[in-house]
Design an enzyme around this catalytic site. Sequence first.
Site, PDB file in Angstrom:
ATOM      1  N   GLY A  59      21.145 -36.677 -22.689  1.00  0.00           N
ATOM      2  CA  GLY A  59      22.363 -35.593 -23.486  1.00  0.00           C
ATOM      3  C   GLY A  59      23.263 -35.040 -22.474  1.00  0.00           C
TER       4      GLY A  59
ATOM      5  CG  HIS B 111      12.136 -38.056 -26.661  1.00  0.00           C
ATOM      6  ND1 HIS B 111      12.804 -36.848 -26.128  1.00  0.00           N
ATOM      7  CD2 HIS B 111      13.092 -38.885 -26.937  1.00  0.00           C
ATOM      8  CE1 HIS B 111      13.995 -37.226 -25.753  1.00  0.00           C
ATOM      9  NE2 HIS B 111      14.274 -38.269 -26.426  1.00  0.00           N
TER      10      HIS B 111
ATOM     11  CD  GLU C  42      15.072 -41.776 -24.119  1.00  0.00           C
ATOM     12  OE1 GLU C  42      16.039 -42.085 -24.915  1.00  0.00           O
ATOM     13  OE2 GLU C  42      14.129 -40.972 -24.647  1.00  0.00           O
TER      14      GLU C  42
ATOM     15  CB  SER D 163      24.272 -40.335 -21.387  1.00  0.00           C
ATOM     16  OG  SER D 163      23.808 -38.970 -21.364  1.00  0.00           O
TER      17      SER D 163
ATOM     18  CD  GLU E 269      15.173 -34.323 -26.436  1.00  0.00           C
ATOM     19  OE1 GLU E 269      14.935 -34.375 -27.494  1.00  0.00           O
ATOM     20  OE2 GLU E 269      16.198 -34.446 -25.806  1.00  0.00           O
TER      21      GLU E 269
ATOM     22  CG  ASN F 257      15.645 -39.423 -30.952  1.00  0.00           C
ATOM     23  OD1 ASN F 257      15.312 -38.675 -31.945  1.00  0.00           O
ATOM     24  ND2 ASN F 257      15.307 -39.234 -29.609  1.00  0.00           N
ATOM     25  CD1 TRP F 258      20.191 -40.462 -35.737  1.00  0.00           C
ATOM     26  CD2 TRP F 258      20.381 -39.268 -37.988  1.00  0.00           C
ATOM     27  NE1 TRP F 258      21.008 -40.921 -36.708  1.00  0.00           N
ATOM     28  CE2 TRP F 258      21.162 -40.158 -38.145  1.00  0.00           C
ATOM     29  CE3 TRP F 258      20.256 -38.497 -38.999  1.00  0.00           C
ATOM     30  CZ2 TRP F 258      22.099 -40.572 -39.076  1.00  0.00           C
ATOM     31  CZ3 TRP F 258      20.915 -38.613 -40.079  1.00  0.00           C
ATOM     32  CH2 TRP F 258      21.786 -39.722 -40.105  1.00  0.00           C
ATOM     33  CE  LYS F 259      17.615 -36.753 -28.275  1.00  0.00           C
ATOM     34  NZ  LYS F 259      17.994 -36.408 -27.155  1.00  0.00           N
TER      35      LYS F 259
ATOM     36  N   GLY G 262      20.837 -41.306 -28.687  1.00  0.00           N
ATOM     37  CA  GLY G 262      20.488 -39.788 -29.317  1.00  0.00           C
ATOM     38  C   GLY G 262      21.868 -39.508 -29.888  1.00  0.00           C
ATOM     39  N   GLY G 263      22.596 -38.666 -29.186  1.00  0.00           N
ATOM     40  CA  GLY G 263      23.777 -38.092 -29.483  1.00  0.00           C
ATOM     41  C   GLY G 263      24.892 -39.118 -30.371  1.00  0.00           C
TER      42      GLY G 263
HETATM   43  P1  PGA Z   1      21.168 -39.131 -25.743  1.00  0.00           P
HETATM   44  O1  PGA Z   1      19.447 -39.053 -25.993  1.00  0.00           O
HETATM   45  O2  PGA Z   1      21.565 -40.454 -25.966  1.00  0.00           O
HETATM   46  O3  PGA Z   1      21.866 -38.206 -26.290  1.00  0.00           O
HETATM   47  O4  PGA Z   1      21.005 -38.977 -24.109  1.00  0.00           O
HETATM   48  C1  PGA Z   1      18.740 -40.232 -26.018  1.00  0.00           C
HETATM   49  C2  PGA Z   1      17.425 -39.844 -26.123  1.00  0.00           C
HETATM   50  O5  PGA Z   1      16.885 -38.803 -25.916  1.00  0.00           O
HETATM   51  O6  PGA Z   1      16.712 -40.564 -26.942  1.00  0.00           O
END
Ligand code: PGA
Length: 247
Positions: free
Chosen positions: A169, A93, A163, A209, A95, A9-11, A230-231
């Site tokens: 993050g 998600h 999640e 994470s 977010e 997930n590149w956001k 994500g990251g």
């Molecule tokens: P993260 O994000 O791996 O940076 O914690 C995961 C996500 O929100 O899908």
Amino acid sequence: MRRKMAAGNWKMNGTSADLDEIDALGDAVPDPGCEIVICPPATLLHRMAARCDGGPVAVGGQTCHSAANGAHTGDVSAAMLVDAGATHVIVGHSERRQDHAETDAAVRAQTLAAWDAGLTAIVCVGETEAERDALNTLEIVGGQLAGSVPDAATGENLVIAYEPVWAIGTGRTPTLTDIGEVHDFIRTALERRFGEGVGRSVRILYGGSMKPGNAAEIGAVSNVDGGLVGGASLKAADFAEIVRALS
Ligand code: PGA
């Protein structure tokens, strides 16, 4: 047998130059032992899909509107994602739930729209830190699952991503025991609602994470069928390590 999935997930990260990461990922894991999906920002979707064409990496959107088209400035429909080359879409998600006040009902409508367009929906659920501290994790996750997932789920059209919001993050993760407890709970809920056949075939990803250093141990936990990353999905070298760890 459920095939493991590594979803990136590149956001809101990535511009044209970052498309090279896709070529680097292909070079690093030419014959991956798990399914790979990358969800870039909408602006890169079409070009990324073109680069991935014919290879093992699938491409997905990060959300979709519940309507097929119309007066919804700034939104993207599921059919548009398909037109750009997507086969998957993340919905619900945390977010999106936080920044755009998306409710379970809204996520459910988006999932239906995704299915109408032929996309596999990756439906996200997860508790906040306050909810975990109040021992409400399973109640929250169960409620999100019941409210966000429509009735016509199958092992092909649905993937669940658990999640924990406080792990996203932050570099913090639940214990392996805690992850297993929630994934087992989700599996049981899916089996009860959809029957054993469908309930056992839906993949349940862990997200929050996940990184090269913990992907193997998290991926080995009961009912963890991969990761939503994500990251650590932004750089091909890191994500390739996660793909190997989950394979
Ligand atoms: P993260 O994000 O791996 O940076 O914690 C995961 C996500 O929100 O899908």
